[in-house]
Scaffold this active site. Structure first.
Site: not given
Lengths: 315, 493
Positions: A17, A153, A222, A261, A263, A277, A279, A283
């Site tokens: 990433e 990724s 994605y 974040r 998901d 999951e 994060n 981003g």
């Protein structure tokens, strides 16, 4: 207004990433400069620690995604040299980055996450784990999602619709990590809930809507340009509330700090919410989900950065 | 939702919703310019500690520095003002003379008036699309195809029909079947894109009967052909075959005028890609449009490098060909080194093409191995890179168990080491597959590319063997002749 500081923005690195991280880092740097801070951008590599010691910033803003940046490696180093930093600490990073661990913790805490098993590559070699695959198949059924336990990724996330496709999918996922998660596939809507410290905690929900029906194709799902984001997601109020509650619960359960974040999937059939999951360094480009959600909540990008930066001193 | 309120004021704040404004401003063609995780990963392989067999690079290190300095000095002495000035869009006459000479070496006589000098061969692909392609128009290409053409075709919103190639290049019966199907659907391709010699990435060469038949088909159906021939002079064995351009000219039966072939040539592989000089030879009406298109793109190609080329070609009769011969010797032994290394390290189920020239070998693995994933593994654990097969397919899905390997850009020991490292990663994956399936052997890829169906040496008359193949995986950048720089740049993000 916060006091002007010297901020080292850690970005890039060597993960898959890297590209996103460089973009996140660039956005963060611009924002921090607008806020009046002195900014030192650092592309993370061999010279990270000496570079930090030399630059002697007041704080590090971690804009690294993927391995090293999200798995606690860098955070541990920052603690070792006594430098305050943004985001979650080493233990939360480990818990969130390892999807197998995170799912175990969620399952134990009663948070709905799709049924799964994890497998280590070494166990296939050393313990004959291949013989367990048949029971996993019958337990989880098909289609199944196979993903590396660590790494954010889209590469490596595989879809197996039958037993015959499973070995290839597993080998593919093992290319990215020594541990993989095999997970029951849940068809539904992709939701992301960003959580901050302070108020509001859970931000408006972002829904990722694939432009094409690429059900079997996680990579394109994605891909930039293949997905449209809707924020706030059009959902019944109770679903929104429930998703935000779940996200905050997970955030607390895993011990996140500053921002993260979460998901989720909204099950197409049952209407249930499942947590996939978390994060710890989502981003941070302007088009990333967290900044979009913050924007929807009336929190501008620079304000978001200020809040994240302030949390570095509130650990 | 509310937006923009309450936040610290920034007038310059690039809020998410403001990005939507740009979204509305972007041309619809940008939607075809997509990013992919595979392409992002490819960008990560450009690191000093990684042995990269991914590039499309020739080896420029053998060009004598003294000669370079001498030629540049000549350019300065003879025409500083001209070199620093704009030049004609179609190219400088002295450079076109050099092109005529190269074409003659390819066995193809051309009229200098049918040439346009371009900024690399890549520009020819761009200009041809710019000239011929409306959104939704059909291009017929090979499968796999030049990875650097993929983004160009996408940018012009072409619909690309890919024909699986075999050891003899594009099967013309398959082409005709596709053309029939398209006709039945009321769609007519604007052009057929082919790399007849040592195809990139497949490594195979189109046989003479197929060349003839391709030109016949194009004539019967009034279709243009874009003949991309960057490596024709880099033949290491076997007899050269006539260009499609020369065959079309013969069939047209009038001196020197081809009706239907647009020929793409370049100095990149026979001299230097850094010069950024290529050319097109095209039927006059097409040439005029290419010229207009080029005016809009860059007015003219660099006079500095055009003058360098003409100085280089006139230094001594035939000297340029001697340099090409040196490259042939160099690349031939590198190719052979790669063949040996592949046989030693790639395992029983792998197959690969046996190119008679060019820069690339196309290798195909067990069908269950996705070379994009293999690249992720090989890059991190072995420090080696290649182009995953998917990069050569418009859908970025096909070709997933193949890879393109460049044998020209590296010394032999690096080639051997690079192949050994890839082989090690393959061995790990094959071993794991064996454990998971309870078998030891792999399954040979049956990719859709015909390239793969033959066992490792391909047979056949013309001697090019085709190894196994199947498609490729996704990549980021595919380099190649002039396309290199461009192909490598990430365009996605």
């Amino acid at each position: 207004m916060t006091q002007a500081m010297k901020v080292a923005v850690l970005k890039g690195g060597r993960s898959l990433e890297r590209a996103v991280s460089l973009r996140s880092g660039a956005q963060v740097e611009e924002g921090l400069r607008r806020l009046g801070h002195e900014v030192v951008g650092m592309d993370v590599g061999n010279e990270l620690v000496p570079g930090l010691l030399e630059a002697a910033p007041d704080v590090a803003f971690v804009a690294l995604h993927g391995r090293e940046g999200e798995d606690g490696t860098v955070q541990t180093l920052l603690e070792a040299i006594g430098l305050p930093y943004t985001g979650s600490g080493p233990s939360a990073c480990v818990r969130c980055t390892d999807k197998a661990l995170a799912k175990h913790l969620m399952a134990e805490a009663g948070i709905p996450t799709p049924p799964f098993r994890s497998l280590r590559e070494a166990s296939i070699r050393d313990l004959g784990a291949a013989a367990a695959v048949a029971s996993i198949e019958s337990e989880l059924g098909f289609p199944m999602v196979v993903k590396p336990a660590r790494g954010g990724s889209a590469l490596g996330v595989k879809f197996a619709s039958s037993s015959g496709e499973l070995p290839g999918a597993m080998v593919g996922a093992f290319s990215y990590d020594g541990t993989i998660v095999l997970e029951r596939h849940v068809a539904g809507r992709d939701l992301a809930v960003s959580v901050l410290d302070g108020e509001p905690r859970a931000l408006p929900i972002v829904e990722a809507v694939p432009r094409e029906e690429s059900f079997y194709d996680y990579e394109s799902r994605y891909q930039i340009g293949m997905t449209t984001f809707v924020c706030p997601a059009e959902l019944p109020t109770e679903t929104t509330t429930r998703a935000q509650e779940l996200a905050v619960q997970v955030y607390d359960l895993l011990g996140c700090h500053g921002f993260a974040r979460v998901d989720l999937l909204l099950d197409r059939d049952s209407g249930e919410l499942w947590v996939l999951e978390t994060n710890v360094v989502p981003g941070l480009t302007e088009t990333s989900l967290l900044p979009q959600a913050a924007d929807a909540a009336g929190i501008g990008f620079d304000d978001l950065l200020s809040r994240i930066l302030a949390s570095a001193f509130d650990r | 939702m509310k937006r923009g309120t309450g936040s610290g004021g920034g007038s310059t704040r690039p809020a998410a919703h403001e990005l939507a404004r740009y979204e509305a401003l972007f041309a619809s063609r940008t939607k075809g310019m997509k990013s992919s995780a595979m392409r992002e990963m490819m960008a990560l392989t450009e690191r000093p500690d990684v042995i990269s067999l991914a590039g499309g690079l020739p080896d420029t290190s053998t060009f004598p520095a003294e000669l370079y300095a001498k030629l540049m000095a000549e350019v300065a002495v003879e025409g500083t003002a001209r070199a620093l000035q704009y030049g004609p869009t179609e190219g400088m006459a002295a450079t076109v003379e050099c092109i005529v000479e190269v074409m003659a070496a390819e066995g193809t006589e051309i009229d200098p008036a049918e040439v346009i000098v371009t900024t690399g061969g890549q520009q020819v692909i761009d200009l041809v699309c710019k000239t011929l392609i409306d959104p939704g128009d059909v291009i017929v290409a090979e499968a796999p195809t030049y990875p650097g053409a993929v983004p160009t075709f996408s940018a012009y919103q072409a619909q690309v029909e890919q024909i699986e190639i075999d050891a003899d290049g594009m099967p013309i019966d398959a082409l005709e079947a596709t053309l029939d199907r398209l006709a039945a659907e009321g769609r007519r391709p604007k052009f057929i894109y082919t790399i007849p010699n040592f195809q990139n990435p497949g490594g195979v060469t189109m046989s003479l009967p197929r060349r003839r038949r391709l030109v016949e088909v194009a004539r019967e159906r009034e279709l243009l052909i874009l003949e991309d021939n960057p490596y024709g002079l880099l033949r290491y064995e076997g007899e050269p075959l006539p260009t499609l351009l020369s065959l079309d000219t013969q069939m047209a039966g009038r001196g020197g005028a081809s009706d239907l072939v647009i020929y793409l040539g370049t100095f990149s592989k026979i001299l230097s890609p850094g010069l950024r000089l290529g050319w097109a030879v095209a039927p006059r009406p097409v040439l005029e449009k290419l010229n207009l298109g080029k005016q809009g793109s860059d007015l003219c190609s660099s006079p500095v490098t055009q003058m360098f080329v003409s100085a280089y070609f006139r230094q001594r009769e035939g000297a340029w060909l001697e340099y090409v011969e040196g490259l042939r010797d160099l690349y031939r032994s590198r190719r052979d080194a790669m063949f040996e290394a592949l046989a030693e390290h790639f395992g029983e189920t792998a197959r690969w093409t046996r190119p008679e020239g060019g820069l690339f070998i196309w290798a195909t693995l067990d069908e269950r191995i996705d070379t994009t994933d293999l690249l992720a593994l090989a890059r991190t654990t072995q420090g080696v890179a290649f182009v995953p097969g998917r990069a050569a397919y418009m859908d970025e899905r096909s070709g997933s168990s193949s890879m393109r390997l460049n044998f020209a850009g590296m010394p032999e020991e690096q080639i051997r080491e690079g192949v050994r490292r890839i082989g090690k990663a393959i061995g790990e994956q094959v071993g794991l597959l064996g454990s998971l399936t309870g078998s030891s052997g792999g399954r040979a890829g049956t990719g859709k590319t015909g390239l793969g169906d033959a066992p490792e040496q391909a047979p056949k008359d013309s001697g090019e063997a085709a190894g196994g193949q199947e498609g490729m995986a996704d990549v980021v950048a595919l380099p190649r002749r002039e396309g290199d720089a461009r192909g490598r740049r990430r365009r996605d993000r």
